[in-house]
Design a protein around this motif. Structure first.
Motif: not given
Length: 303
Positions: A259, A302-303
């Motif tokens: 992440s 998703w980050r």
């Protein structure tokens, strides 16, 4: 990550932190720049992000660091292009009493010590684990064994060395699997494309390619498509938007990720803690994830 950092910094003190990345010519670092800026707003600090002109511009990155030192930053977070290129700037920052945090690609600690320099903190990922995780996933899809190849990045860059060594060790220690080639491509997509073509021509029975970042993996995909070869699995690292699309389309098998939101925020929190008096004697490691064709649908957003 909170547990690894040990405590949370006092927020709202308005610290000014300078951040030095590789180059936004790579989407990964462009994303990291954005995440740094978002995290700073959340934490109530000021950041300014500097970069080199290209992923191999070692002197340009050092010049950027030297520009940062007299700018009055309370701390500097940096990600060197290779293990030694920023050492003169780190020593200069030490002499000015500016805390230095190393994120990601590692500084050569022996060379830094020889120069009488030091780091005040390090936050990173286990690059060897990235390579070994990919190699194990690839081998699990090769029930009869076979040949694999590695497209490495810039020689001497910590992330490239770690990823290459991690994958190579697994390939070489697995019965029935042969590491057919490991070619340095300097993070350059055209070099990766040509290397992939050469490796595929010399090894028509190749089963898989691990590229040490997604840009090179996508170059390998291009080579495979032009050669009308649909039988080779391709893995990368960084899980860029183009890699995500390729995994969904089935032209890439997977990409290692973590992440960027957590990574950048944790680095800024570490810098704040150092400014506020905490010391870090050991590196802090970020958890890793492999996205592949089996689980890519779970990583939307998703980050």
């Amino acid at each position: 990550m909170n547990e690894a950092l040990g405590e949370m910094p006092e927020t709202g003190k308005g610290e000014r932190i300078g951040i030095l990345i590789s180059s936004t010519s790579n989407e990964f670092w462009g994303t990291m720049k954005t995440r740094y800026e978002e995290a700073a707003e959340e934490l109530g600090i000021e950041v300014e992000v500097f970069e080199a002109s290209a992923e191999d511009d070692t002197q340009g990155q050092l010049d950027a660091l030297n520009t940062m030192i007299p700018m009055g930053f309370d701390a500097i977070i940096l990600s060197p292009i290779d293990g030694t290129n920023l050492i003169p700037g780190i020593v200069a920052a030490n002499e000015e009493g500016i805390p230095v945090i190393n994120l990601g690609p590692g500084v050569d600690m022996d060379a830094l010590a020889d120069a009488n320099g030091h780091l005040d903190g390090k936050i990173t990922v286990n690059f060897e684990e990235q390579g070994s995780t990919v190699a194990k996933d690839m081998i699990s899809r090769m029930p009869e064994g076979g040949k694999a190849a590695i497209l490495s990045g810039l020689e001497g860059a910590g992330q490239s060395v770690g990823r290459t060594n991690g994958a190579a060790k697994v390939f070489e220690e697995t019965e029935g699997v042969e590491l057919a080639a490991a070619q340095a491509c300097d993070w350059d997509t055209e070099k990766a494309y040509e290397a992939a073509k050469d490796i595929l021509t010399a090894n028509p029975d190749l089963k898989g390619i691990f590229a040490c970042n997604d840009n090179m993996a996508l170059a390998a995909v291009r080579a495979l498509q032009e050669m009308e070869n649909e039988d080779v699995m391709v893995y990368g690292v960084d899980y860029t938007s183009d890699a995500k699309a390729a995994i969904e389309e089935g032209t890439m098998m997977g990409s290692m990720t973590y992440s960027s939101t957590i990574y950048t925020k944790a680095a800024e929190e570490m810098a704040m803690l150092v400014i506020q008096g905490k010391t870090f004697d050991e590196p802090v490691y970020l958890p890793l994830t492999l996205v592949n064709q089996d689980n890519v649908s779970d990583f939307e957003g998703w980050r």
